[in-house]
Design a protein around this motif. Structure first.
Motif, PDB file in Angstrom:
ATOM      1  N   ARG A  59       0.552  -1.187  -0.016  1.00  0.00           N
ATOM      2  CA  ARG A  59      -0.202  -0.066   0.229  1.00  0.00           C
ATOM      3  C   ARG A  59       0.530   1.527  -0.131  1.00  0.00           C
ATOM      4  O   ARG A  59       0.602   2.100  -1.037  1.00  0.00           O
ATOM      5  CB  ARG A  59      -1.209  -0.042   1.037  1.00  0.00           C
ATOM      6  CG  ARG A  59      -2.100  -1.221   0.771  1.00  0.00           C
ATOM      7  CD  ARG A  59      -2.822  -1.110   1.877  1.00  0.00           C
ATOM      8  NE  ARG A  59      -3.716   0.032   3.152  1.00  0.00           N
ATOM      9  CZ  ARG A  59      -4.448   0.292   3.242  1.00  0.00           C
ATOM     10  NH1 ARG A  59      -4.726  -0.693   3.964  1.00  0.00           N
ATOM     11  NH2 ARG A  59      -5.498   1.408   3.119  1.00  0.00           N
ATOM     12  N   LEU A  60       1.767   1.228   0.778  1.00  0.00           N
ATOM     13  CA  LEU A  60       2.631   2.506   0.704  1.00  0.00           C
ATOM     14  C   LEU A  60       3.279   2.625  -0.442  1.00  0.00           C
ATOM     15  O   LEU A  60       3.636   3.892  -0.870  1.00  0.00           O
ATOM     16  CB  LEU A  60       4.347   2.355   2.066  1.00  0.00           C
ATOM     17  CG  LEU A  60       5.092   3.556   1.898  1.00  0.00           C
ATOM     18  CD1 LEU A  60       4.163   4.759   2.648  1.00  0.00           C
ATOM     19  CD2 LEU A  60       6.233   2.962   2.808  1.00  0.00           C
ATOM     20  N   ASP A  61       3.747   1.048  -1.392  1.00  0.00           N
ATOM     21  CA  ASP A  61       4.168   1.854  -2.346  1.00  0.00           C
ATOM     22  C   ASP A  61       3.607   2.075  -3.222  1.00  0.00           C
ATOM     23  O   ASP A  61       3.989   2.808  -3.936  1.00  0.00           O
ATOM     24  CB  ASP A  61       4.641   0.156  -2.779  1.00  0.00           C
ATOM     25  CG  ASP A  61       6.599   0.070  -1.996  1.00  0.00           C
ATOM     26  OD1 ASP A  61       6.848   1.134  -1.809  1.00  0.00           O
ATOM     27  OD2 ASP A  61       6.622  -1.357  -2.527  1.00  0.00           O
ATOM     28  N   ARG A  62       2.227   1.530  -3.492  1.00  0.00           N
ATOM     29  CA  ARG A  62       1.917   2.211  -4.850  1.00  0.00           C
ATOM     30  C   ARG A  62       1.674   3.933  -4.034  1.00  0.00           C
ATOM     31  O   ARG A  62       1.218   4.623  -4.910  1.00  0.00           O
ATOM     32  CB  ARG A  62      -0.450   1.437  -4.478  1.00  0.00           C
ATOM     33  CG  ARG A  62       0.082   0.178  -5.463  1.00  0.00           C
ATOM     34  CD  ARG A  62      -1.136  -0.581  -5.223  1.00  0.00           C
ATOM     35  NE  ARG A  62      -2.301  -0.577  -3.749  1.00  0.00           N
ATOM     36  CZ  ARG A  62      -1.883  -1.679  -3.311  1.00  0.00           C
ATOM     37  NH1 ARG A  62      -1.213  -2.906  -3.498  1.00  0.00           N
ATOM     38  NH2 ARG A  62      -3.174  -1.085  -1.651  1.00  0.00           N
ATOM     39  N   LEU A  63       0.485   4.202  -2.867  1.00  0.00           N
ATOM     40  CA  LEU A  63       0.968   5.085  -1.866  1.00  0.00           C
ATOM     41  C   LEU A  63       1.870   7.055  -2.665  1.00  0.00           C
ATOM     42  O   LEU A  63       1.810   7.831  -3.672  1.00  0.00           O
ATOM     43  CB  LEU A  63       0.369   5.986  -0.795  1.00  0.00           C
ATOM     44  CG  LEU A  63       0.578   6.446  -0.642  1.00  0.00           C
ATOM     45  CD1 LEU A  63      -0.425   7.958  -0.733  1.00  0.00           C
ATOM     46  CD2 LEU A  63       0.710   7.116   1.360  1.00  0.00           C
ATOM     47  N   HIS A  64       3.495   6.155  -3.009  1.00  0.00           N
ATOM     48  CA  HIS A  64       4.329   6.714  -3.423  1.00  0.00           C
ATOM     49  C   HIS A  64       3.798   6.822  -4.483  1.00  0.00           C
ATOM     50  O   HIS A  64       4.343   8.006  -5.368  1.00  0.00           O
ATOM     51  CB  HIS A  64       5.730   6.469  -2.471  1.00  0.00           C
ATOM     52  CG  HIS A  64       5.971   6.166  -1.294  1.00  0.00           C
ATOM     53  ND1 HIS A  64       6.834   5.819  -0.927  1.00  0.00           N
ATOM     54  CD2 HIS A  64       5.572   7.139  -0.504  1.00  0.00           C
ATOM     55  CE1 HIS A  64       6.877   5.526   0.189  1.00  0.00           C
ATOM     56  NE2 HIS A  64       5.718   6.114   0.732  1.00  0.00           N
ATOM     57  N   GLY A  65       3.606   6.042  -5.450  1.00  0.00           N
ATOM     58  CA  GLY A  65       3.801   6.374  -6.734  1.00  0.00           C
ATOM     59  C   GLY A  65       2.247   7.191  -7.551  1.00  0.00           C
ATOM     60  O   GLY A  65       2.628   7.740  -8.088  1.00  0.00           O
ATOM     61  N   ARG A  66       0.949   7.180  -6.853  1.00  0.00           N
ATOM     62  CA  ARG A  66       0.075   7.753  -6.677  1.00  0.00           C
ATOM     63  C   ARG A  66       0.405   9.015  -6.552  1.00  0.00           C
ATOM     64  O   ARG A  66       0.454  10.460  -7.470  1.00  0.00           O
ATOM     65  CB  ARG A  66      -0.826   7.120  -5.926  1.00  0.00           C
ATOM     66  CG  ARG A  66      -1.489   5.781  -6.786  1.00  0.00           C
ATOM     67  CD  ARG A  66      -2.976   5.997  -5.804  1.00  0.00           C
ATOM     68  NE  ARG A  66      -3.780   6.822  -5.403  1.00  0.00           N
ATOM     69  CZ  ARG A  66      -4.424   7.137  -4.414  1.00  0.00           C
ATOM     70  NH1 ARG A  66      -4.501   6.301  -3.316  1.00  0.00           N
ATOM     71  NH2 ARG A  66      -5.196   8.280  -3.938  1.00  0.00           N
ATOM     72  N   VAL A  67       1.667   9.595  -5.547  1.00  0.00           N
ATOM     73  CA  VAL A  67       1.592  10.603  -5.625  1.00  0.00           C
ATOM     74  C   VAL A  67       2.893  11.302  -6.211  1.00  0.00           C
ATOM     75  O   VAL A  67       2.987  12.561  -7.200  1.00  0.00           O
ATOM     76  CB  VAL A  67       2.554  10.689  -4.285  1.00  0.00           C
ATOM     77  CG1 VAL A  67       3.157  12.463  -3.773  1.00  0.00           C
ATOM     78  CG2 VAL A  67       1.732  10.350  -2.462  1.00  0.00           C
ATOM     79  N   ALA A  68       3.781  10.432  -6.756  1.00  0.00           N
ATOM     80  CA  ALA A  68       4.631  10.717  -7.589  1.00  0.00           C
ATOM     81  C   ALA A  68       4.222  11.054  -9.037  1.00  0.00           C
ATOM     82  O   ALA A  68       4.725  11.657  -9.753  1.00  0.00           O
ATOM     83  CB  ALA A  68       5.765   9.330  -7.946  1.00  0.00           C
ATOM     84  N   ALA A  69       3.400  10.211  -9.622  1.00  0.00           N
ATOM     85  CA  ALA A  69       2.713  10.803 -10.844  1.00  0.00           C
ATOM     86  C   ALA A  69       2.402  12.085 -10.449  1.00  0.00           C
ATOM     87  O   ALA A  69       2.057  12.412 -11.900  1.00  0.00           O
ATOM     88  CB  ALA A  69       1.665   9.882 -11.094  1.00  0.00           C
ATOM     89  N   ILE A  70       1.653  12.725  -9.490  1.00  0.00           N
ATOM     90  CA  ILE A  70       1.244  13.739  -9.900  1.00  0.00           C
ATOM     91  C   ILE A  70       2.287  14.874  -9.991  1.00  0.00           C
ATOM     92  O   ILE A  70       2.175  16.156 -10.622  1.00  0.00           O
ATOM     93  CB  ILE A  70       0.592  13.994  -8.306  1.00  0.00           C
ATOM     94  CG1 ILE A  70      -0.283  13.111  -7.990  1.00  0.00           C
ATOM     95  CG2 ILE A  70       0.000  15.857  -8.299  1.00  0.00           C
ATOM     96  CD1 ILE A  70      -1.009  13.631  -6.575  1.00  0.00           C
ATOM     97  N   GLY A  71       3.826  14.659  -9.821  1.00  0.00           N
ATOM     98  CA  GLY A  71       4.991  15.409  -9.890  1.00  0.00           C
ATOM     99  C   GLY A  71       4.572  16.425  -8.854  1.00  0.00           C
ATOM    100  O   GLY A  71       4.097  16.860  -8.047  1.00  0.00           O
ATOM    101  N   GLY A  72       5.707  17.754  -9.370  1.00  0.00           N
ATOM    102  CA  GLY A  72       4.887  18.684  -8.584  1.00  0.00           C
ATOM    103  C   GLY A  72       4.074  19.987  -8.969  1.00  0.00           C
ATOM    104  O   GLY A  72       4.853  21.012  -8.219  1.00  0.00           O
ATOM    105  N   GLY A  73       3.144  19.300  -9.381  1.00  0.00           N
ATOM    106  CA  GLY A  73       2.234  20.091  -9.655  1.00  0.00           C
ATOM    107  C   GLY A  73       1.278  20.241  -8.321  1.00  0.00           C
ATOM    108  O   GLY A  73       1.384  20.106  -7.486  1.00  0.00           O
ATOM    109  N   SER A  74       0.355  21.288  -8.024  1.00  0.00           N
ATOM    110  CA  SER A  74      -0.229  22.242  -6.909  1.00  0.00           C
ATOM    111  C   SER A  74      -1.330  21.002  -6.944  1.00  0.00           C
ATOM    112  O   SER A  74      -2.231  20.979  -7.670  1.00  0.00           O
ATOM    113  CB  SER A  74      -0.251  22.988  -6.762  1.00  0.00           C
ATOM    114  OG  SER A  74       0.736  24.009  -6.798  1.00  0.00           O
TER     115      SER A  74
END
Length: 89
Positions: free
Chosen positions: A74-89
């Protein structure tokens, strides 16, 4: 408990070896053993059966491994989701 300790435990259980898991994590066998021992003391249970080779899990270890694997997935999936958002607000 820190996630590195969970990942280490998962690898010790998967590889059935402190030495091999330590190598994967770039630490000594002694450090790997101490980290898992610290986790066991924190939980108040024995997770690994060290009396046999290759290592095996105790009943508590099997339950904890299942939960730890779920948490890490679950943590790895969360990190992937957040990383996919990138630097945007």
């Amino acid at each position: 408990m820190e996630f590195d300790a969970l990942r280490l435990l998962v690898d010790v259980a998967r590889l059935r070896s402190f030495s091999q898991a330590a190598e994967v994590h770039g630490i000594t066998q002694s450090a790997a053993s101490q980290r898992v021992s610290h986790l066991e003391k924190h939980l108040g249970v024995v997770l690994l059966d060290r009396s046999r080779r290759p290592l095996g899990l105790t009943d508590a270890g099997r339950v904890y491994l299942e939960g730890a694997t779920d948490v890490l997935d679950r943590l790895d999936r969360l990190h992937g989701r957040v990383a996919a958002i990138g630097g945007g607000s």
